[in-house]
Design an enzyme around this catalytic site. Structure first.
Site, PDB file in Angstrom:
ATOM      1  N   GLY A  48       0.784  -1.231   0.000  1.00 20.79           N
ATOM      2  CA  GLY A  48       0.000   0.000   0.000  1.00 20.79           C
ATOM      3  C   GLY A  48       0.812   1.275   0.000  1.00 20.79           C
ATOM      4  CG  HIS A  49       4.572   3.635   1.850  1.00 20.83           C
ATOM      5  ND1 HIS A  49       5.826   3.956   1.426  1.00 20.83           N
ATOM      6  CD2 HIS A  49       4.110   4.720   2.523  1.00 20.83           C
ATOM      7  CE1 HIS A  49       6.141   5.185   1.837  1.00 20.83           C
ATOM      8  NE2 HIS A  49       5.110   5.660   2.500  1.00 20.83           N
ATOM      9  CG  PHE A  50       4.872   5.433  -2.568  1.00 21.21           C
ATOM     10  CD1 PHE A  50       3.692   6.137  -2.386  1.00 21.21           C
ATOM     11  CD2 PHE A  50       6.041   6.003  -2.102  1.00 21.21           C
ATOM     12  CE1 PHE A  50       3.687   7.391  -1.764  1.00 21.21           C
ATOM     13  CE2 PHE A  50       6.050   7.251  -1.485  1.00 21.21           C
ATOM     14  CZ  PHE A  50       4.862   7.939  -1.316  1.00 21.21           C
ATOM     15  CB  VAL A  55       9.619   4.547  -0.791  1.00 23.02           C
ATOM     16  CG1 VAL A  55      10.455   5.348   0.184  1.00 23.02           C
ATOM     17  CG2 VAL A  55       9.977   4.917  -2.217  1.00 23.02           C
TER      18      VAL A  55
END
Length: 144
Positions: A48-50, A55
């Site tokens: 879900g984080h990019f 990253v």
């Protein structure tokens, strides 16, 4: 002193997916600890984080640094069995992105103590380049 992942779990209460350090490479109880985190694309945060550009979230790097500091505090003989809570963060600076395949080198030096409160200077690096710097505070407590 060095600690493998099984030995770390005897000191810290964290478990997957929130145990953020893989190995303690050096430790002087009450003074400092060095640890590593091997960052993998298989970690949940990358879903879900990019998702198109992985990253590692800065807050997880700070947590890894805090866990490194907690090891420095909890390896003191009189702190055995206690818990260390993340008390705060000041002056955090994010200087380099951390991505899958990186080995995150973590260092936290305990610079002051006031009763059950500790203060540390922390640095995370990748390949010798600074990724994150921060000042951390810790609260040592008996388990309830």
């Amino acid at each position: 002193m060095t600690l493998n992942s099984n030995e770390i779990q005897k000191i810290l209460p964290h478990r997957w997916p929130f145990l953020m350090i893989d190995k303690v490479t050096a430790c002087e109880p009450g003074q400092y600890a060095d640890a590593i985190r091997c960052v993998s694309a298989n970690e949940l945060q990358f879903c879900g984080h990019f998702p198109e550009y992985h990253v590692m979230p800065g807050v997880l790097i700070l947590e890894a640094l805090a866990q490194t500091g907690a090891v420095a505090l909890l390896t003191e003989p009189d702190q055995k069995g206690k818990l260390v809570f993340f008390g705060g963060v000041k002056n955090a600076r994010f200087r380099k992105q951390v991505v899958p395949g990186d080995v995150l080198s973590l260092h936290c030096e305990i610079i002051a103590r006031r009763g059950p409160i500790g203060f540390g200077k922390a640095v995370a690096t990748v390949d010798g380049k600074t990724a994150v710097t921060a000042e951390l505070s810790f609260a040592i407590s008996d388990p309830v």
